[in-house]
Design a protein around this motif. Structure first.
Motif, PDB file in Angstrom:
ATOM      1  N   GLN A 269      36.259  44.726  30.649  1.00 31.76           N
ATOM      2  CA  GLN A 269      36.596  45.798  29.714  1.00 31.76           C
ATOM      3  C   GLN A 269      35.379  46.670  29.421  1.00 31.76           C
ATOM      4  O   GLN A 269      35.469  47.904  29.396  1.00 31.76           O
ATOM      5  N   VAL A 270      34.237  46.017  29.195  1.00 28.65           N
ATOM      6  CA  VAL A 270      33.015  46.784  28.949  1.00 28.65           C
ATOM      7  C   VAL A 270      32.628  47.563  30.201  1.00 28.65           C
ATOM      8  O   VAL A 270      32.311  48.752  30.142  1.00 28.65           O
ATOM      9  N   PHE A 271      32.657  46.891  31.337  1.00 27.83           N
ATOM     10  CA  PHE A 271      32.265  47.509  32.603  1.00 27.83           C
ATOM     11  C   PHE A 271      33.109  48.743  32.904  1.00 27.83           C
ATOM     12  O   PHE A 271      32.582  49.806  33.247  1.00 27.83           O
ATOM     13  N   ASP A 272      34.422  48.616  32.762  1.00 31.14           N
ATOM     14  CA  ASP A 272      35.320  49.735  33.073  1.00 31.14           C
ATOM     15  C   ASP A 272      35.196  50.875  32.072  1.00 31.14           C
ATOM     16  O   ASP A 272      35.568  52.013  32.374  1.00 31.14           O
ATOM     17  N   GLY A 273      34.669  50.587  30.862  1.00 29.40           N
ATOM     18  CA  GLY A 273      34.551  51.618  29.843  1.00 29.40           C
ATOM     19  C   GLY A 273      33.246  52.391  29.884  1.00 29.40           C
ATOM     20  O   GLY A 273      33.065  53.357  29.126  1.00 29.40           O
ATOM     21  N   VAL A 274      32.329  52.005  30.783  1.00 32.95           N
ATOM     22  CA  VAL A 274      31.041  52.697  30.875  1.00 32.95           C
ATOM     23  C   VAL A 274      31.247  54.066  31.523  1.00 32.95           C
ATOM     24  O   VAL A 274      31.855  54.179  32.591  1.00 32.95           O
ATOM     25  N   GLN A 275      30.733  55.092  30.865  1.00 29.46           N
ATOM     26  CA  GLN A 275      30.927  56.461  31.346  1.00 29.46           C
ATOM     27  C   GLN A 275      30.075  56.777  32.562  1.00 29.46           C
ATOM     28  O   GLN A 275      30.522  57.390  33.520  1.00 29.46           O
ATOM     29  N   SER A 276      28.816  56.379  32.519  1.00 27.38           N
ATOM     30  CA  SER A 276      27.905  56.664  33.641  1.00 27.38           C
ATOM     31  C   SER A 276      27.017  55.448  33.874  1.00 27.38           C
ATOM     32  O   SER A 276      25.995  55.275  33.223  1.00 27.38           O
ATOM     33  N   GLY A 277      27.462  54.612  34.788  1.00 25.03           N
ATOM     34  CA  GLY A 277      26.727  53.384  35.065  1.00 25.03           C
ATOM     35  C   GLY A 277      25.606  53.600  36.065  1.00 25.03           C
ATOM     36  O   GLY A 277      25.347  54.708  36.528  1.00 25.03           O
ATOM     37  N   ASP A 278      24.944  52.504  36.401  1.00 23.08           N
ATOM     38  CA  ASP A 278      23.881  52.541  37.407  1.00 23.08           C
ATOM     39  C   ASP A 278      23.940  51.250  38.213  1.00 23.08           C
ATOM     40  O   ASP A 278      24.796  50.388  37.988  1.00 23.08           O
ATOM     41  N   VAL A 279      23.027  51.093  39.147  1.00 18.48           N
ATOM     42  CA  VAL A 279      23.059  49.933  40.036  1.00 18.48           C
ATOM     43  C   VAL A 279      22.831  48.644  39.259  1.00 18.48           C
ATOM     44  O   VAL A 279      23.370  47.582  39.620  1.00 18.48           O
ATOM     45  N   VAL A 280      22.078  48.686  38.171  1.00 13.87           N
ATOM     46  CA  VAL A 280      21.827  47.475  37.380  1.00 13.87           C
ATOM     47  C   VAL A 280      23.126  46.967  36.757  1.00 13.87           C
ATOM     48  O   VAL A 280      23.388  45.765  36.702  1.00 13.87           O
ATOM     49  N   LEU A 281      23.966  47.903  36.291  1.00 14.62           N
ATOM     50  CA  LEU A 281      25.268  47.529  35.732  1.00 14.62           C
ATOM     51  C   LEU A 281      26.135  46.865  36.800  1.00 14.62           C
ATOM     52  O   LEU A 281      26.749  45.824  36.552  1.00 14.62           O
ATOM     53  N   TRP A 282      26.193  47.460  37.981  1.00 16.66           N
ATOM     54  CA  TRP A 282      26.978  46.868  39.069  1.00 16.66           C
ATOM     55  C   TRP A 282      26.451  45.484  39.424  1.00 16.66           C
ATOM     56  O   TRP A 282      27.226  44.550  39.680  1.00 16.66           O
ATOM     57  N   ASN A 283      25.135  45.336  39.461  1.00 16.27           N
ATOM     58  CA  ASN A 283      24.552  44.035  39.785  1.00 16.27           C
ATOM     59  C   ASN A 283      24.964  42.971  38.780  1.00 16.27           C
ATOM     60  O   ASN A 283      25.233  41.816  39.138  1.00 16.27           O
ATOM     61  N   ALA A 284      24.992  43.359  37.490  1.00 20.52           N
ATOM     62  CA  ALA A 284      25.377  42.406  36.447  1.00 20.52           C
ATOM     63  C   ALA A 284      26.817  41.941  36.650  1.00 20.52           C
ATOM     64  O   ALA A 284      27.129  40.750  36.509  1.00 20.52           O
ATOM     65  N   MET A 285      27.698  42.865  37.005  1.00 19.44           N
ATOM     66  CA  MET A 285      29.107  42.509  37.194  1.00 19.44           C
ATOM     67  C   MET A 285      29.293  41.669  38.446  1.00 19.44           C
ATOM     68  O   MET A 285      30.016  40.663  38.436  1.00 19.44           O
ATOM     69  N   ILE A 286      28.642  42.055  39.534  1.00 17.52           N
ATOM     70  CA  ILE A 286      28.758  41.292  40.790  1.00 17.52           C
ATOM     71  C   ILE A 286      28.204  39.882  40.606  1.00 17.52           C
ATOM     72  O   ILE A 286      28.829  38.888  40.990  1.00 17.52           O
ATOM     73  N   GLY A 287      27.011  39.794  39.995  1.00 17.89           N
ATOM     74  CA  GLY A 287      26.396  38.489  39.776  1.00 17.89           C
ATOM     75  C   GLY A 287      27.220  37.621  38.836  1.00 17.89           C
ATOM     76  O   GLY A 287      27.327  36.402  39.026  1.00 17.89           O
ATOM     77  N   GLY A 288      27.816  38.239  37.816  1.00 18.02           N
ATOM     78  CA  GLY A 288      28.637  37.484  36.876  1.00 18.02           C
ATOM     79  C   GLY A 288      29.885  36.924  37.530  1.00 18.02           C
ATOM     80  O   GLY A 288      30.271  35.776  37.291  1.00 18.02           O
ATOM     81  N   LEU A 289      30.522  37.722  38.369  1.00 19.36           N
ATOM     82  CA  LEU A 289      31.701  37.243  39.091  1.00 19.36           C
ATOM     83  C   LEU A 289      31.342  36.084  40.011  1.00 19.36           C
ATOM     84  O   LEU A 289      32.074  35.089  40.097  1.00 19.36           O
ATOM     85  N   ALA A 290      30.200  36.213  40.697  1.00 17.66           N
ATOM     86  CA  ALA A 290      29.766  35.147  41.600  1.00 17.66           C
ATOM     87  C   ALA A 290      29.504  33.858  40.832  1.00 17.66           C
ATOM     88  O   ALA A 290      29.951  32.773  41.232  1.00 17.66           O
ATOM     89  N   MET A 291      28.801  33.964  39.701  1.00 17.36           N
ATOM     90  CA  MET A 291      28.455  32.780  38.919  1.00 17.36           C
ATOM     91  C   MET A 291      29.696  32.075  38.384  1.00 17.36           C
ATOM     92  O   MET A 291      29.730  30.854  38.245  1.00 17.36           O
ATOM     93  N   ASN A 292      30.730  32.859  38.090  1.00 15.38           N
ATOM     94  CA  ASN A 292      31.953  32.282  37.547  1.00 15.38           C
ATOM     95  C   ASN A 292      32.912  31.789  38.628  1.00 15.38           C
ATOM     96  O   ASN A 292      34.054  31.423  38.323  1.00 15.38           O
ATOM     97  N   GLY A 293      32.451  31.802  39.867  1.00 14.20           N
ATOM     98  CA  GLY A 293      33.278  31.259  40.937  1.00 14.20           C
ATOM     99  C   GLY A 293      34.267  32.232  41.537  1.00 14.20           C
ATOM    100  O   GLY A 293      35.126  31.841  42.331  1.00 14.20           O
ATOM    101  N   HIS A 294      34.163  33.513  41.184  1.00  6.78           N
ATOM    102  CA  HIS A 294      35.074  34.531  41.718  1.00  6.78           C
ATOM    103  C   HIS A 294      34.365  35.299  42.840  1.00  6.78           C
ATOM    104  O   HIS A 294      34.132  36.510  42.741  1.00  6.78           O
ATOM    105  N   GLY A 295      34.047  34.570  43.895  1.00  5.00           N
ATOM    106  CA  GLY A 295      33.302  35.169  44.991  1.00  5.00           C
ATOM    107  C   GLY A 295      34.030  36.314  45.663  1.00  5.00           C
ATOM    108  O   GLY A 295      33.429  37.332  46.020  1.00  5.00           O
ATOM    109  N   GLU A 296      35.341  36.168  45.847  1.00  3.47           N
ATOM    110  CA  GLU A 296      36.116  37.226  46.502  1.00  3.47           C
ATOM    111  C   GLU A 296      36.081  38.516  45.671  1.00  3.47           C
ATOM    112  O   GLU A 296      35.899  39.608  46.204  1.00  3.47           O
TER     113      GLU A 296
END
Length: 585
Positions: A269-296
């Motif tokens: 919800q936070v990620f999708d609501g960001v108006q102008s993100g950057d690569v650090v934001l994407w990294n946080a989301m990708i890394g978080g999904l990986a850590m939570n076992g959602h590799g796909e």
């Protein structure tokens, strides 16, 4: 304090040469605030040599003023925080000593702004003893900025004890003071203390800014303090309703916090609501999904990032390779590793380590060992440690013995390195080798890292260690654990004592040790206090052992509770007797 005599003589001689050259060149601009030379010095970003030359030209024209020294010191401090491409560390040190000696000679250190600039310079160079001598001799010239500078310097250097001492003595605190102290705690890994300092700050009427909130969110992320993190989120939403725009640094910290607390829906919800993100934001989301076992989903997010023309960086590929590791996507991981250079990213030590971990977890430990041996830089202990975990997982004694011995050579004081090799020997019945490892560990006084688990309830973070008896609910916790064990044994639970290293031969004693691991104490506390229907969230600083993993699976089914455990490597979501990691961790 004056510089070392030999260094000082060399610096003064160098300055004299520059001064004569400046005079010969005919510079005669007056040393005033409107002077072009002062303006050039104030622009910062100049290399050390250029800053000294500008100072020499000013000094050739007229006596330098406190304003001159404040500009010179600030310029040198700015130069020292950038990449050392224009000067060596010794050149920077000599320049700092020269500037200090000149300021002292001209009496400029009697001015607060000069003292503060000198403090900042020494702190930026990591010369805290020199900074402290300036601070202690500052007397009446010190102000809140002086105190904040030395406090921040100690915090960034990792000296929390000194930071506490300075913070406690401060005659007056500003928001920057509180921010520096919270940051000091976070950098030192004292996350609970960081939250306590934040609470004091709020009680004393200070309103947090972006810097404070980012630090506090980091502490929440490490502790799994989801309720505190949600409080900050609500605070930010209130601020936004007042017309204040979002801040991508804060939004990234929120995404990271929610991911590390296992709350992926809120992170999205936070990620999708960001108006102008950057690569650090994407990294946080990708890394978080990986850590939570959602590799796909992590890999899909990576592809979305590329489609939206965000250029991946080094951290992106670490996160993506970890996603492949948690899902066992070996071939895709290899392709992603090979694609790095095409994105302008040169593989570093961490990327080779991720690749080796990916291959090793899939059971290809010999191939993983070859990756580490053939990489263009020397692997660190962390990379070998990941391979050792794979050897233990797949019980590969041949590679495991080589890697285990190498790890002990690299980190002889880390007891955990001996423990893993001991267990590998023991599981394979090599008792003479196991005893030799244990004896070596004892002779060297190596200590295993203490297992800690954290659980938040009612705004407080409760910490447990193995065998802990200090908690107010100790008797209830231990009583519930005994009842749990009896009920689990009725449905076939048998302790796995193969991974326990202790000075004991009795299997019953080993079983008792397992029964009171920190995560089990935290789990019992959660069942006692957290209402049914709410998930129990636990953060552990080490990898969950096999027996505790099986225990949590069975407890989730027996007590019909959702249990979320974040260990050193990933999240485990236990529900109805099944873990989200599919026993692959």
């Amino acid at each position: 304090m004056p510089a070392h005599p030999l260094r000082l003589r060399r610096s003064i001689h160098a300055l004299a040469v520059l001064r004569r050259a400046a005079i010969a060149a005919g510079f005669s601009t007056a040393a005033s605030r409107g002077c072009p030379l002062h303006a050039a010095l104030a622009r910062r970003g100049a290399p050390v040599g250029t800053a000294l030359e500008l100072y020499s030209r000013i000094r050739a024209a007229a006596s330098p003023t406190p304003y001159t020294f404040s500009l010179l010191l600030a310029s040198l401090a700015a130069s020292s925080t950038r990449s050392p491409s224009d000067a060596s560390d010794s050149d920077r040190l000599s320049a700092a000593e020269l500037a200090h000696a000149q300021a002292l000679k001209c009496g400029a250190l009697g001015h607060t702004i000069v003292t503060n600039c000198l403090l900042k310079l020494y702190c930026s160079l990591g010369l805290l003893p020199d900074a402290r001598r300036v601070f202690d001799s500052g007397g009446a010239t010190l102000d809140t900025v002086s105190w904040n500078t030395i406090l921040s310097g100690y915090g960034k250097s990792g000296d929390l004890l000194a930071a506490r001492e300075v913070f406690g003595r401060m005659p007056e605190r500003s928001l920057i003071s509180w921010s520096a102290m919270i940051d000091s705690c976070v950098r030192a890994g004292e996350f609970s203390e960081a939250l306590m300092v934040f609470d004091r700050m709020i009680r004393e009427g200070f309103r947090p800014d972006v810097v404070v909130l980012v630090s506090v969110l980091k502490a929440c992320a490490h502790l799994g303090a989801i309720e505190r993190g949600r409080w900050i989120h609500r605070f930010l939403e209130t601020e936004r309703l007042k017309g204040r725009p979002g801040n991508v640094m804060l939004e990234t910290a929120l995404v990271d916090m929610y991911c590390k607390c296992g709350c992926l829906e809120e992170a999205w919800q936070v990620f999708d609501g960001v108006q102008s993100g950057d690569v650090v934001l994407w990294n946080a989301m990708i890394g978080g999904l990986a850590m939570n076992g959602h590799g796909e989903h992590a890999l899909e997010c990576f592809r979305r990032m590329l489609d939206q023309n965000f250029a991946p960086n080094e951290s992106t590929f670490v996160a993506v390779l970890c996603a492949c590791t948690h899902t066992g996507h070996v071939e895709e991981g290899k392709k992603i590793f090979e694609s790095m250079k095409g994105h302008g990213v040169e593989p570093r030590r961490e990327h080779y380590g991720c690749l080796a971990d990916l291959i090793g977890r899939a059971g290809l430990v010999e191939e993983a060992e070859a990756v580490l041996l053939d990489m263009p830089m020397e692997p660190h202990a962390s990379q070998w440690g990941a391979l050792m975990s794979s050897c233990r997982m797949h019980n590969n004694i041949n590679v495991g013995e080589r890697v285990g011995k190498r790890l002990i050579e690299l980190e002889p004081e880390d007891g955990g390195r001996y423990v893993v090799l001991f267990n590998l020997y023991a599981v394979n019945g090599l008792w003479e080798d196991a005893r030799a490892v244990r004896q070596m560990m004892e002779e060297r006084g190596a200590k295993k890292e203490t297992g800690l688990s954290f659980i938040e309830w009612n705004g407080l973070v409760h910490k447990f260690i193995s065998g802990d008896t200090r908690h107010p609910q100790t008797s209830l916790i231990y009583g519930l654990l005994q009842d749990m064990e009896q009920r689990l044994q009725l449905i076939g639970y048998v302790k796995d004592t193969s991974q326990v290293i202790m000075d004991m031969d009795d299997e019953e004693d080993k079983g008792i040790t397992l029964s009171y691991h920190s995560e089990r104490l935290a789990l019992a506390f959660g069942i006692l206090n957290i209402p049914h229907g709410m998930p129990i969230r636990i953060v552990k600083n080490l990898r969950v052992c096999r027996d505790c993993h099986m225990h949590a699976k069975l407890v989730s089914k027996l007590y019909q509770r959702e249990i979320i455990v974040r260990d050193r490597h990933r999240f485990h979501l236990f529900r109805d007797g099944v873990c989200s990691c599919n026993d692959y961790w």
